[in-house]
Design an enzyme around this catalytic site. Structure first.
Site, PDB file in Angstrom:
ATOM      1  N   GLU A   1       0.121  -1.083   0.087  1.00  0.00           N
ATOM      2  CA  GLU A   1       0.084   0.411   0.286  1.00  0.00           C
ATOM      3  C   GLU A   1       0.926   1.031   0.103  1.00  0.00           C
ATOM      4  OE1 GLU A   1      -3.956  -0.056  -0.264  1.00  0.00           O
ATOM      5  OE2 GLU A   1      -2.013   2.145  -0.852  1.00  0.00           O
TER       6      GLU A   1
ATOM      7  N   LYS B   1       8.309  -1.027  -1.822  1.00  0.00           N
ATOM      8  CA  LYS B   1       7.778  -0.702  -0.765  1.00  0.00           C
ATOM      9  C   LYS B   1       8.433  -0.562   0.568  1.00  0.00           C
ATOM     10  CE  LYS B   1       4.584  -0.021   2.681  1.00  0.00           C
ATOM     11  NZ  LYS B   1       3.508   1.265   2.622  1.00  0.00           N
TER      12      LYS B   1
ATOM     13  N   CYS C   1       4.518   3.791   9.257  1.00  0.00           N
ATOM     14  CA  CYS C   1       5.825   3.210   8.439  1.00  0.00           C
ATOM     15  C   CYS C   1       6.634   3.501   8.080  1.00  0.00           C
ATOM     16  CB  CYS C   1       4.682   3.554   7.052  1.00  0.00           C
ATOM     17  SG  CYS C   1       3.222   2.709   6.789  1.00  0.00           S
TER      18      CYS C   1
END
Ligand code: UDX
Ligand code: ADP
Length: 464
Positions: free
Chosen positions: A162, A222, A278
């Protein structure tokens, strides 16, 4: 292979918005989001759609359109798993707080529990999609559990990281720069599974922007994307300190540098430090992986991004103490903003937590206001650090419902989140309300220096 039923395990900041948008854009697919947290599911199902548990601009309208039609929120995890052709795993993967890799590696406990539950429950073939941010090679662990403990059903594992940012999640989902799907593209079944997920996204995204890769590339991309973004923030923050010493202005430097098309203007906003669930976690993951392969220089390189970020938070807090004549003991310090950035109620790793913790160690009395964060969350964040007793956190910190309550009789005010509403406060009135000299610390470069100095503030901003 046409997907008819999607299940998403984890109704958090990633799972909730992502599934809401998929459901809105794919009315013929049933999307069920499940979570073990029944309070969270009840909030997603609240009759008043403005009470959903996650604040994201535009999200409640998307939920309103799809909920009850083809978007469902439930605590019946097993039923949703069994009915689904495609299962997204979107559970939290915090940094480990114990054992090997403590403080660095991602804790995959929740992921493993999900995999075991899927293996136990599934009676038909499934495509399992990793949506949580994970260290490289997690898919392998997932496959191992599913293939060895399952009921003999076949699994395809995809990685679909994501890239949405909080505060702009709906826009990012509607209009992503790219969608990345990693899978076993060298086998027919793997390629079919990848194609099935491509078809879902192709309902609203051009196929040229949907990249397909092998699983490992997808997982590593990612981590790399977040590490690069965090590195830009630490790079500009490192220069903010130099600007403060030399009389240069970090915003002018960022603008001049960012106009070089090879560098670009984004993620060069100097701040009190990056937060969010994150950046730090992914950097730590990267460092941990590099170390585990013996790549110490690679690990040190990325670790420095975190060291710089910690330094930025600390020096901002230390500057408050120094400026207030070397002591904040018993002084009221007003804090505007607790979320890790504007337009979200998420506070994970927010710089505000660490700045306030520092001030509390110096015995300040802190008053906090954030438009979207409640007192319970503020105390939970401070308690989580374990720096002092819960009673002391409650005795020293007050959380109020308006900015004006923060600033009344304060010795100093610090802006720690860049909420738009802080720009348009009545700063003259605030000045009148504060003790003099009235110190104002801008950790976000949100406020206009000349205006504030004209009112009478002693004004300090990061990077100038
Ligand atoms: C990030 C990534 O952007 C996203 O792609 C990924 O999926 C998840 O992690 P998020 O953490 O939601 O998203 O927010 P982001 O906008 O990236 O900001 C992270 C932190 O950096 C915030 O605390 C923000 O205030 C700070 N930041 C960002 C700066 O200090 N300066 C900048 O120029 C940009
Ligand atoms: P993210 O930002 O990655 O979305 P959150 O913490 O906001 O992280 O959301 C993760 C959600 O996953 C939480 O609501 C948590 O309750 C849920 N969760 C964790 N483990 C499980 C599990 N085994 N089954 C169902 N839900 C789970």
């Amino acid at each position: 292979m046409k997907i008819k039923n999607i299940c998403c395990i984890g109704a958090g900041y990633v799972g909730g918005p992502t599934m809401a948008v998929i459901a809105q854009k794919c009315p013929e697919i049933n999307v069920t989001v499940v979570d073990i947290n029944d309070k969270r599911i009840a909030a997603w199902n609240d009759d008043n759609v403005d009470n959903i548990p996650i604040y994201e601009p535009g999200l409640s309208r998307v939920v309103e359109e799809a909920r009850g039609r083809n978007l469902f929120f439930s605590t019946d995890v097993e039923k949703a798993i069994d009915q689904a052709d495609m299962i997204f795993i979107s559970v939290n993967t915090p940094t480990k707080t114990y054992g090997i890799g403590k403080g660095m590696a991602a804790d995959l406990k929740f992921i493993e529990l999900c995999a075991r539950q899927i293996a136990r429950v599934a009676t038909t073939d499934k495509i399992v999609v990793e949506k949580s941010t994970l260290p490289v090679r997690t898919a392998e662990a997932l496959r191992n559990i599913l293939d060895n403990t399952g009921n003999g059903v076949k699994y395809q594992i995809l990685s679909n990281p994501e890239f949405l940012a909080e505060g702009t999640a709906v826009d990012d989902l509607m209009n992503p720069d790219r969608v990345l799907i990693g899978g076993d593209i060298d086998t027919t079944e793997g390629a079919e599974a990848v194609e099935a997920l491509v078809d879902v996204y192709a309902h609203w995204i051009d196929r040229e922007r949907i990249l397909t890769t092998n699983v490992w590339s997808s997982e590593l991309s990612k981590l790399t994307a977040n590490a690069f973004l965090a590195q830009r923030v630490s790079s500009i923050n490192s220069l903010s300190e130099l600007c403060e010493k030399t009389g240069a202005d970090v915003n002018e430097v960022a603008k001049a540098v960012g106009m070089d098309s090879r560098i670009g203007p984004k993620f060069l906003q100097s701040s009190v430090g990056f937060g969010g669930s994150c950046f730090q976690k992914d950097l730590l993951n990267l460092v941990y992986i590099a170390k585990s392969y013996g790549l110490n220089e690679v690990a040190d390189y990325w670790e420095q991004v975190i060291i710089m970020n910690d330094h930025q938070k600390k020096r901002f807090a230390a500057n408050i103490v120094k400026t207030l004549f070397n002591t904040v003991s018993g002084k009221k310090i007003g804090v505007l903003g607790w979320a890790f950035k504007k337009d979200t109620n998420d506070t994970r790793e927010s710089a505000a937590i660490y700045v306030v913790d520092y001030l509390l160690n110096e015995q300040a009395d802190v008053v906090v206001y954030d438009p979207k964060v409640n007192a319970e969350q503020v105390y939970a964040d401070l308690d989580h650090l374990n720096t002092r007793s819960e009673a002391e956190n409650r005795a020293r910190v007050t959380v109020v419902n308006s900015a004006m309550d923060v600033t009344k009789d304060a010795h100093a005010v610090a802006v720690l989140t860049e909420w738009d509403e802080f720009k348009s406060l009545d700063w003259s009135l605030i000045y009148d309300d504060m003790l003099k000299p009235a110190f104002l610390f801008d950790g976000r470069r949100l406020l206009n220096r000349a205006e504030k100095e004209k009112i009478g503030f002693e004004f300090y901003a990061i990077g100038s």
